[in-house]
Design an enzyme around this catalytic site. Structure first.
Site, PDB file in Angstrom:
ATOM      1  NE  ARG A  17      -5.040   3.493   1.796  1.00 11.37           N
ATOM      2  CZ  ARG A  17      -4.319   4.021   2.781  1.00 11.37           C
ATOM      3  NH1 ARG A  17      -4.088   5.311   2.819  1.00 11.37           N
ATOM      4  NH2 ARG A  17      -3.799   3.249   3.690  1.00 11.37           N
ATOM      5  CB  THR A  59     -13.555   6.693   0.213  1.00 15.14           C
ATOM      6  OG1 THR A  59     -12.946   5.579  -0.468  1.00 15.14           O
ATOM      7  CG2 THR A  59     -14.652   7.275  -0.655  1.00 15.14           C
ATOM      8  CG  ASP A  79       4.753  -3.083   0.285  1.00 21.97           C
ATOM      9  OD1 ASP A  79       4.042  -2.074   0.135  1.00 21.97           O
ATOM     10  OD2 ASP A  79       4.530  -4.167  -0.311  1.00 21.97           O
ATOM     11  CG  ASP A 127       7.250  -2.896  -2.554  1.00 23.44           C
ATOM     12  OD1 ASP A 127       6.641  -3.096  -3.623  1.00 23.44           O
ATOM     13  OD2 ASP A 127       7.307  -1.787  -1.985  1.00 23.44           O
TER      14      ASP A 127
HETATM   15  N1  URA Z   1       0.842  -4.168   3.957  1.00 24.48           N
HETATM   16  C1  URA Z   1       2.140  -4.530   4.001  1.00 24.48           C
HETATM   17  O1  URA Z   1       2.660  -5.079   3.032  1.00 24.48           O
HETATM   18  N2  URA Z   1       2.849  -4.261   5.109  1.00 24.48           N
HETATM   19  C2  URA Z   1       2.302  -3.676   6.187  1.00 24.48           C
HETATM   20  O2  URA Z   1       3.005  -3.475   7.178  1.00 24.48           O
HETATM   21  C3  URA Z   1       0.942  -3.307   6.132  1.00 24.48           C
HETATM   22  C4  URA Z   1       0.239  -3.566   5.001  1.00 24.48           C
END
Ligand code: URA
Length: 208
Positions: free
Chosen positions: A101, A105, A197, A200
């Site tokens: 990201r 922006t 995530d 993760d």
């Molecule tokens: N990416 C992720 O790993 N989890 C989400 O909930 C959104 C984007």
């Protein structure tokens, strides 16, 4: 168009993935298992060619995949889906797209892109477990198109309505195959209820 792969095994495996007590090793395994179901649906329309083979008893007609399937995980979480997808079509080439990201922006910016050659019979399948805002998946599809891929599908495990809308507006002809369409995104752009995530949890870094 978004297709939900509504199979009882997909629902059961999604439950394991969503459960915050699932350890990373099981989570990774379950990502592979569910990817097989969803990717198989994404490849349902793949072209076959017939061939003659011999069983131990007789000669018969068999079928082989006639298209060149190219699996393209979006780094890093998509990597957790690659081995399972590749097991459906052993020997298929893989491409890799890394997006981060942009701090100004807030839009995805490419930091890595390595794709095999796009031949006339290539069918590229994007792999990303979470379709959240839709911006990364749409940017990855832009890169594939720019590289000459015309037949493209996307495989995700959980999708958000916001991401579906963004992706469909930018790439209306690309079909998305997913395990579930969840409720919404939260203020941090995580899918709710989601699974946290994905990167993760696959790679055993921070737990959310
Ligand atoms: N990416 C992720 O790993 N989890 C989400 O909930 C959104 C984007």
């Amino acid at each position: 168009m978004l297709h939900i792969v509504d199979h009882p095994f997909v629902r059961a495996k999604l439950t394991v993935l969503r459960d915050c007590t699932t350890p990373s090793s099981r989570f990774r395994e379950c990502v592979r298992e569910i990817t097989c179901f969803i990717a198989a649906e994404a490849l349902r329309g793949v072209e076959l060619e017939s061939c003659r083979i011999k069983t131990p008893l007789a000669e018969t007609t068999g079928y082989r995949i006639a298209e060149r399937i190219v699996f393209v995980p979006i780094l890093r979480a998509g990597l957790g889906m690659l081995e399972a997808a590749e097991s459906l079509v052993p020997g298929s080439p893989a491409g890799f797209i890394g997006l981060e990201r942009d701090p100004v922006t807030k839009l995805p910016r490419e930091y890595y892109c390595k794709l095999p050659e796009a031949t006339p019979r290539s069918f590229a399948v994007l792999l990303d477990p979470m379709l959240a805002t839709g911006n990364s998946l749409a940017a990855a599809a832009d890169l594939l198109k720019r590289a000459g891929f015309h037949r493209i599908a996307a495989v995700t495990i959980i999708s958000a309505p916001e991401g579906k809308k963004v992706f469909e507006a930018r790439h209306p002809e690309i079909e998305i195959f997913t395990g579930c369409l969840d409720e919404r995104l939260d203020e941090n752009k995580y899918i709710v209820p989601g699974l946290g995530d994905a990167g993760d949890r696959i790679f055993g870094t921070v737990h959310r």
